[in-house]
Motif scaffolding. Structure first.
Motif, PDB file in Angstrom:
ATOM      1  N   UNK A  85       0.851  -1.205   0.000  1.00  0.00           N
ATOM      2  CA  UNK A  85       0.000   0.000   0.000  1.00  0.00           C
ATOM      3  C   UNK A  85       0.879   1.245   0.000  1.00  0.00           C
ATOM      4  N   UNK A  86       1.872   1.265   0.866  1.00  0.00           N
ATOM      5  CA  UNK A  86       2.745   2.421   0.973  1.00  0.00           C
ATOM      6  C   UNK A  86       3.689   2.544  -0.224  1.00  0.00           C
ATOM      7  N   UNK A  87       4.095   1.449  -0.791  1.00  0.00           N
ATOM      8  CA  UNK A  87       4.959   1.501  -1.978  1.00  0.00           C
ATOM      9  C   UNK A  87       4.238   2.201  -3.126  1.00  0.00           C
ATOM     10  N   UNK A  88       2.979   1.823  -3.368  1.00  0.00           N
ATOM     11  CA  UNK A  88       2.206   2.468  -4.432  1.00  0.00           C
ATOM     12  C   UNK A  88       1.976   3.948  -4.110  1.00  0.00           C
ATOM     13  N   UNK A  89       1.698   4.261  -2.849  1.00  0.00           N
ATOM     14  CA  UNK A  89       1.496   5.654  -2.447  1.00  0.00           C
ATOM     15  C   UNK A  89       2.758   6.476  -2.679  1.00  0.00           C
ATOM     16  N   UNK A  90       3.914   5.889  -2.438  1.00  0.00           N
ATOM     17  CA  UNK A  90       5.194   6.581  -2.668  1.00  0.00           C
ATOM     18  C   UNK A  90       5.349   6.939  -4.141  1.00  0.00           C
ATOM     19  N   UNK A  91       5.037   5.996  -5.030  1.00  0.00           N
ATOM     20  CA  UNK A  91       5.139   6.241  -6.470  1.00  0.00           C
ATOM     21  C   UNK A  91       4.197   7.375  -6.880  1.00  0.00           C
ATOM     22  N   UNK A  92       2.976   7.352  -6.384  1.00  0.00           N
ATOM     23  CA  UNK A  92       2.002   8.394  -6.711  1.00  0.00           C
ATOM     24  C   UNK A  92       2.443   9.749  -6.184  1.00  0.00           C
ATOM     25  N   UNK A  93       3.000   9.789  -4.974  1.00  0.00           N
ATOM     26  CA  UNK A  93       3.432  11.049  -4.369  1.00  0.00           C
ATOM     27  C   UNK A  93       4.510  11.721  -5.215  1.00  0.00           C
ATOM     28  N   UNK A  94       5.515  10.956  -5.619  1.00  0.00           N
ATOM     29  CA  UNK A  94       6.602  11.522  -6.435  1.00  0.00           C
ATOM     30  C   UNK A  94       6.086  11.937  -7.816  1.00  0.00           C
ATOM     31  N   UNK A  95       5.193  11.138  -8.390  1.00  0.00           N
ATOM     32  CA  UNK A  95       4.665  11.447  -9.728  1.00  0.00           C
ATOM     33  C   UNK A  95       3.848  12.732  -9.705  1.00  0.00           C
ATOM     34  N   UNK A  96       2.995  12.897  -8.699  1.00  0.00           N
ATOM     35  CA  UNK A  96       2.179  14.109  -8.605  1.00  0.00           C
ATOM     36  C   UNK A  96       3.066  15.332  -8.370  1.00  0.00           C
ATOM     37  N   UNK A  97       4.079  15.205  -7.525  1.00  0.00           N
ATOM     38  CA  UNK A  97       4.999  16.318  -7.285  1.00  0.00           C
ATOM     39  C   UNK A  97       5.703  16.747  -8.556  1.00  0.00           C
ATOM     40  N   UNK A  98       6.159  15.775  -9.356  1.00  0.00           N
ATOM     41  CA  UNK A  98       6.835  16.079 -10.619  1.00  0.00           C
ATOM     42  C   UNK A  98       5.892  16.759 -11.606  1.00  0.00           C
ATOM     43  N   UNK A  99       4.683  16.216 -11.752  1.00  0.00           N
ATOM     44  CA  UNK A  99       3.735  16.756 -12.721  1.00  0.00           C
ATOM     45  C   UNK A  99       3.241  18.148 -12.313  1.00  0.00           C
ATOM     46  N   UNK A 100       3.053  18.363 -11.011  1.00  0.00           N
ATOM     47  CA  UNK A 100       2.599  19.679 -10.545  1.00  0.00           C
ATOM     48  C   UNK A 100       3.670  20.739 -10.778  1.00  0.00           C
ATOM     49  N   UNK A 101       4.940  20.380 -10.606  1.00  0.00           N
ATOM     50  CA  UNK A 101       6.021  21.321 -10.912  1.00  0.00           C
ATOM     51  C   UNK A 101       6.077  21.618 -12.403  1.00  0.00           C
ATOM     52  N   UNK A 102       5.848  20.606 -13.214  1.00  0.00           N
ATOM     53  CA  UNK A 102       5.983  20.766 -14.659  1.00  0.00           C
ATOM     54  C   UNK A 102       4.831  21.559 -15.256  1.00  0.00           C
ATOM     55  N   UNK A 103       3.619  21.291 -14.796  1.00  0.00           N
ATOM     56  CA  UNK A 103       2.448  21.903 -15.417  1.00  0.00           C
ATOM     57  C   UNK A 103       1.785  22.979 -14.558  1.00  0.00           C
ATOM     58  N   UNK A 104       2.241  23.160 -13.306  1.00  0.00           N
ATOM     59  CA  UNK A 104       1.592  24.138 -12.438  1.00  0.00           C
ATOM     60  C   UNK A 104       0.228  23.648 -11.995  1.00  0.00           C
ATOM     61  N   UNK A 105      -0.673  24.581 -11.714  1.00  0.00           N
ATOM     62  CA  UNK A 105      -2.037  24.212 -11.323  1.00  0.00           C
ATOM     63  C   UNK A 105      -2.066  23.242 -10.147  1.00  0.00           C
ATOM     64  N   UNK A 106      -1.364  23.598  -9.076  1.00  0.00           N
ATOM     65  CA  UNK A 106      -1.297  22.721  -7.904  1.00  0.00           C
ATOM     66  C   UNK A 106      -2.687  22.470  -7.333  1.00  0.00           C
ATOM     67  N   UNK A 107      -3.551  23.476  -7.415  1.00  0.00           N
ATOM     68  CA  UNK A 107      -4.896  23.308  -6.896  1.00  0.00           C
ATOM     69  C   UNK A 107      -5.669  22.217  -7.600  1.00  0.00           C
ATOM     70  N   UNK A 108      -5.525  22.134  -8.939  1.00  0.00           N
ATOM     71  CA  UNK A 108      -6.225  21.091  -9.688  1.00  0.00           C
ATOM     72  C   UNK A 108      -5.690  19.706  -9.343  1.00  0.00           C
ATOM     73  N   UNK A 109      -4.380  19.582  -9.167  1.00  0.00           N
ATOM     74  CA  UNK A 109      -3.815  18.292  -8.758  1.00  0.00           C
ATOM     75  C   UNK A 109      -4.325  17.917  -7.370  1.00  0.00           C
ATOM     76  N   UNK A 110      -4.454  18.919  -6.487  1.00  0.00           N
ATOM     77  CA  UNK A 110      -4.968  18.657  -5.150  1.00  0.00           C
ATOM     78  C   UNK A 110      -6.398  18.120  -5.212  1.00  0.00           C
ATOM     79  N   UNK A 111      -7.204  18.727  -6.070  1.00  0.00           N
ATOM     80  CA  UNK A 111      -8.582  18.265  -6.239  1.00  0.00           C
ATOM     81  C   UNK A 111      -8.628  16.822  -6.723  1.00  0.00           C
ATOM     82  N   UNK A 112      -7.800  16.505  -7.718  1.00  0.00           N
ATOM     83  CA  UNK A 112      -7.775  15.140  -8.246  1.00  0.00           C
ATOM     84  C   UNK A 112      -7.405  14.121  -7.183  1.00  0.00           C
ATOM     85  N   UNK A 113      -6.394  14.454  -6.367  1.00  0.00           N
ATOM     86  CA  UNK A 113      -5.968  13.531  -5.301  1.00  0.00           C
ATOM     87  C   UNK A 113      -7.083  13.319  -4.280  1.00  0.00           C
TER      88      UNK A 113
END
Length: 462
Positions: free
Chosen positions: A279-307
């Motif tokens: 469970x935590x391994x998958x969560x770790x992958x998602x956490x890093x992926x969302x952080x990378x994508x939010x830096x690249x595309x901005x719109x942190x609020x929209x990523x927050x909503x999706x999560x």
């Protein structure tokens, strides 16, 4: 920035792994007869878990102010050694009062790490901050996975030295933290304008990069009470608190009680701890992926909503399910929605001024962590094995997070639009235009340094 990355991120992530391991290991230890050995009732156990968050919340703001006055290498390493000692002593307690005292001290000394590091990572431009913080925060998911494995392994030491398995969990994890804290004095580097591992030319490059990103306090800033007052009177601080709380309460409820949730549904102690790992391994992958994508595309609020939507889906299933396999699948959804939520990076990206950012982040994280005291009490023994009340309250907080994220993003977007229209323009000596109500300054540089994120040229991250 690779040189800065190599000297900051890996070690800080390791320290947070130890911190999260220490604060949540009580959930793993509980499965190995801790309550029976210390003669704890369910209410007493929950009080011990709750007390940690009270002292944690109280000491976060003063800790961040001290961090700015002292060198991070001194303050953070000192805190680590002290909470490591508290953790070790937690394994030697013999009754409820002893455990309560150690949980209070553990929270008090741990309080400075997460808000301190979130503020300390002002080494980076706003577009670079999220992925670094995500890597740092992913240590919480690694701690969850590692904690289950470690607890299962340490349980084999039961009886050695006359100590129970739960006791050895606290002792060994605490000693590891003491050693890491002592090493941190030489490993943690200080702020950009003080970093000795960089040459003078490299320090200048780092500071100019930050100033070019509207972080004008990067070159240093004097402590002035008006900077602290600015944080206390900023409406964004309080809305970010609601956004943060909307994911922080679910995070602590999840991390503290996941072993219990799994064990009560079907599985025994060691198996339940091991089943938390993937469970935590998958969560770790998602956490890093969302952080990378939010830096690249901005719109942190929209990523927050999706999560938060993903997390809500997981808890809707947990509330309605009466099937062990389906509930176990639902915790994957919950973890992949809760852990990647963008809270700290979004707030840090929208506050300028080193002391204002320090106090704002400490307030946001402090009040958010008070929710840990609530989350510690929502999973009651009389609700086993499906915990409908606990899951329902977590879902309620997720809904708070969703609503406040929408409101915050709307208000920030509206404020950026006002600045684009010139409604916030300051009067500058020698230049025509600007509005006197927004202040008059000798130069643009003076205006942006004096006003911080209220400067008309500053744009909030959405």
């Amino acid at each position: 920035m690779r040189k800065v990355d190599s000297r900051t991120i890996p070690w800080l992530a390791f320290l947070y792994l130890l911190a999260f391991l220490d604060r949540t290991s009580v959930g793993n230890a509980k499965l190995y007869n801790m309550e029976e050995d210390l003669h704890l009732t369910d209410t007493q156990y929950l009080l011990c878990v709750t007390l940690f968050f009270i002292s944690y919340a109280i000491f976060e703001v003063p800790s961040n102010v001290i961090l700015k006055r002292l060198r991070p290498s001194v303050w953070l390493s000192t805190l680590m050694v002290l909470w490591g000692i508290s953790m070790t002593l937690q394994g030697l307690v013999t009754n409820f009062n002893g455990l309560m005292a150690m949980r209070w001290l553990l929270g008090m000394f741990e309080a400075g790490l997460f808000p301190g590091v979130t503020y300390y990572l002002s080494w980076y431009r706003r577009s670079e901050f999220g992925v670094r913080l995500a890597i740092f925060f992913s240590a919480a998911t690694v701690a969850g996975a590692f904690g289950g494995l470690l607890a299962a392994a340490i349980s084999n030491m039961a009886g050695i030295g006359g100590k129970a398995a739960w006791s050895w969990i606290f002792i060994l994890e605490g000693l590891a933290t003491v050693i890491a804290g002592a090493l941190s004095f030489w490993i943690i580097v200080d702020f950009p304008d003080e970093a000795t591992f960089l040459t003078e030319a490299e320090r200048t490059v780092v500071i100019r990069r930050l100033e070019g990103d509207d972080q004008f306090s990067a070159g240093g800033e004097r402590l002035q009470w008006r900077n602290i007052v600015a944080s206390l009177t900023d409406w964004k601080t309080y809305l970010y608190i609601v956004v943060y709380s909307g994911s922080d309460m679910p995070l602590y409820a999840f991390s503290l009680f996941l072993p219990s949730i799994i064990s009560q549904v079907r599985y025994k102690a060691t198996v339940a701890n091991l089943l938390t790992v993937p469970v935590y391994v998958l969560a770790c992958i998602f956490t890093c992926a969302v952080g990378f994508l939010a830096d690249r595309y901005g719109n942190r609020g929209l990523f927050n909503l999706g999560c938060l939507v993903i997390a809500a889906a997981g808890y809707v299933i947990l509330i309605s399910s009466r099937n062990a396999t389906l509930s176990y699948v639902a915790v994957y959804l919950a973890a992949c929605g809760i852990y990647p939520c963008i809270r700290d990076a979004w707030a840090a990206n929208s506050v300028e001024g080193s002391y204002k950012r320090s106090v704002s982040l400490a307030m946001i994280i402090s009040v958010g962590n008070i929710q840990g005291a609530i989350s510690s009490n929502v999973y009651r023994a009389n609700q086993t094995p499906w915990y409908p009340m606990g899951h329902g309250l977590v879902l309620m907080y997720i809904c708070f997070g969703l609503i406040s994220t929408v409101i915050l993003r709307f208000l920030l977007k509206a404020e950026n639009a006002r600045r684009e229209r010139g409604e916030r323009d300051e009067g500058i000596e020698g230049d025509e235009g600007g509005l006197e109500v927004n202040g008059r300054f000798g130069s643009v540089t003076e205006a942006r340094k004096d006003k911080g994120d209220r400067w008309s040229g500053y744009r909030y991250t959405l």
